[in-house]
Design a protein around this motif. Sequence first.
Motif, short mmCIF file in Angstrom:
data_model
loop_
_atom_site.label_atom_id
_atom_site.label_comp_id
_atom_site.label_asym_id
_atom_site.label_seq_id
_atom_site.Cartn_x
_atom_site.Cartn_y
_atom_site.Cartn_z
N CYS A 168 33.32 7.12 17.46
CA CYS A 168 32.73 6.16 16.53
C CYS A 168 33.44 4.81 16.64
O CYS A 168 34.36 4.64 17.44
N VAL A 190 35.13 1.60 14.18
CA VAL A 190 35.48 1.10 12.84
C VAL A 190 35.95 -0.34 13.00
O VAL A 190 36.45 -0.71 14.07
N LEU A 200 39.99 -0.21 8.75
CA LEU A 200 40.91 0.91 9.02
C LEU A 200 42.32 0.59 8.50
O LEU A 200 42.94 1.43 7.84
N LEU A 211 42.99 11.06 15.81
CA LEU A 211 42.17 9.89 16.13
C LEU A 211 42.85 9.14 17.26
O LEU A 211 44.09 9.13 17.35
N ASN A 230 37.02 -4.69 16.45
CA ASN A 230 36.86 -3.28 16.12
C ASN A 230 37.84 -2.40 16.89
O ASN A 230 38.39 -2.80 17.91
N VAL A 250 36.94 4.50 18.40
CA VAL A 250 37.71 5.64 17.92
C VAL A 250 37.22 6.93 18.57
O VAL A 250 36.04 7.29 18.44
N VAL A 277 37.48 10.80 18.22
CA VAL A 277 37.84 11.71 17.13
C VAL A 277 38.26 13.04 17.72
O VAL A 277 37.50 13.66 18.47
N LYS A 317 38.39 13.11 11.52
CA LYS A 317 37.02 12.72 11.18
C LYS A 317 36.90 12.41 9.69
O LYS A 317 36.33 11.40 9.29
N ILE A 342 38.29 8.98 8.32
CA ILE A 342 37.57 7.70 8.49
C ILE A 342 36.08 7.82 8.20
O ILE A 342 35.30 6.91 8.48
N SER A 343 35.68 8.95 7.60
CA SER A 343 34.23 9.20 7.43
C SER A 343 33.53 8.05 6.69
O SER A 343 32.38 7.74 6.99
N ALA A 393 33.41 4.76 9.26
CA ALA A 393 32.99 4.89 10.66
C ALA A 393 31.51 4.56 10.83
O ALA A 393 30.70 4.84 9.94
N THR A 402 28.59 4.74 17.56
CA THR A 402 28.79 3.85 18.71
C THR A 402 27.42 3.48 19.28
O THR A 402 26.46 4.24 19.16
#
Lengths: 350, 248
Positions: A7, A9, A14, A158, A166, A169, A171, A177, A180-181, A184, A187
């Motif tokens: 993903c 972020v 973050l 991660l 950005n 990431v 995972v 996961k 950062i759910s 995120a 992609t």
Amino acid sequence: MKKMKNCVVTKRELLDLIDRKIGEGKEVIAPAKQENQANFKRIKSTREILWEGPQTVIPPKAFLFPQEEELMEYEVNDEIKVKVKVEGKPIILLGIHPCDMNGTTLLDKVFAENNLDEHYLKKREFVTIIGAECLVPCSTESFCYRKESVLPLEGFDLFLTDMGKNFFVEVGSKKGKSLISKIARKTTPSDAKKLRKIRRVRDNLFDKEQRKLKPKLEDLPKLLRENYDSPVWDEHGSRCFNCGSCNMVCPTCYCFDVRDYMELNLKRGNRTRFWDGCLLTDFTKVASGEIFREGRGARLRHRTNRKDWYLFEKWERSFCTGCGRCGKACLTKIVDPLDIENELYDRWKR
Amino acid sequence: MKKPKVGFFEFTCCEGCQLTVLSLGDKLLDLFESVDIVNFREASSYKGQDYEIAFIEGSISTSKDIERIKEIRARAKICVALGACAHLGGVNAIRNFQRQSDVRWRTYGDKAWLFDSILAQPIDAVIKVDHVIPECPIDKKEFLRATASILLGKKPFIPDYPVCVDCKMKANVCLFHKPNPIACMGPVTRAGCGAVCPSVGNACEGCRGLIPDPNLSAWEEVLKEHGLSIEDILKFYHMYNGLMGVRR
């Protein structure tokens, strides 16, 4: 490890998230400046993080396999009471370089082999590893590109790649996961393309800047096997202090010594383990006083062979991740595995 | 179990090792509970002569010292060298590298004839030593652990590896690698101090003695690369380790 969806972020989100965790009392450990080098420290803010190097003096193994670790306490009265200490606490290791993540992955294998090392495994269970990709070499000593260690194999929760605004990431676990759910996003093909470009540039840069490994990586076990009696060992060994610095700073050196300490009352005591190293003279000293790996060259050979022959064959991967710490730490510049292997190779071919 | 009787004795030294024992805090009470101290000048005027374990600090530097330490050896079952002076001759041995008449005059002036001072020596030059607790002054934790081992009849654990191990465990930036490098004796000196001097930016001066197999030629080479002269290197040796190779 099962591959999970990558993903993206935003960096700001973050880092804010981590700073909030720190504010809530979470222990976050990251590389921070220490004089002209770096070290892992409990950070108060993500602004303290040194993302690109220089390399920390010692690797993150210290948080899983501490320098000094009490394994048990005991009390000797009419009966003997033993309390085994298997403890872990939740920490986040942040900004870990791929060489060190690969080092940790190898330790994970070693400490989980046959006799499970519950002291290590308990600490490991509680640790969250957030790695960060290196886009510039961290030091002149490092040679991670030559050891296929610029990317982590596994062993991370991660893995971040700096893409400007950005992070890309990868995972590696459910723990990662869920962390950062909320921030995120999926992609896009253009993210993937950008990542490929970043890595291509990085590969070219590392290939240009890092010292070359003359033999092929997969040929190292053979090179070392066939050069067991090379004069290189004693030539390098003659300038070895047997100070064990190379062992202490190595992300994959895992040997330890165990000592019992009684209190003065001779009733209570503890059993503690300490980092040990095969370069130290008394590493092979037995109770009757003999040292069965005598000679500085023989000890240096043993360490090199462990990294790129014995353990390489056993686990099908080099136990040297090319982090460059041993080469940096060695005052007489004799221990660097890449230098030794190139020298063996040059003389061998002649 | 009957408490073993213990004596503390001092020869030429600052008695800082005895003071270290006295400053053990709560642990001093543990020591009093585990042993019966019959002779300890820094703590008591009582002078018992029936001890089994003798902790001896200081170097031998008069002919009277030789007689006295032999008497202690004859009475004690176990003799423990306490600190750098007893272990290595310590800083007292710096005088051995100067003209003796000058040293005596400088110290005692016109009363020099009253003192029969001789070259400073570690105690094992005169008597058999069973155990050594090194450092200047001794380390509290190591003293407690070593004493417990001796009471158990075990050999105390004293590292034979160099200070670099302790320094790396502390994650210190090597003194040789600082922006302004500092020459350090750590690579050839026995660890166990927790790299107490390098950890605050001071060079190791070798107070725990050299390791059994120091690579002195490599160390001297490193110092020369850092611009030190032979005289500078000799000063390092003479601080605590001037008598290496002269002993026994």
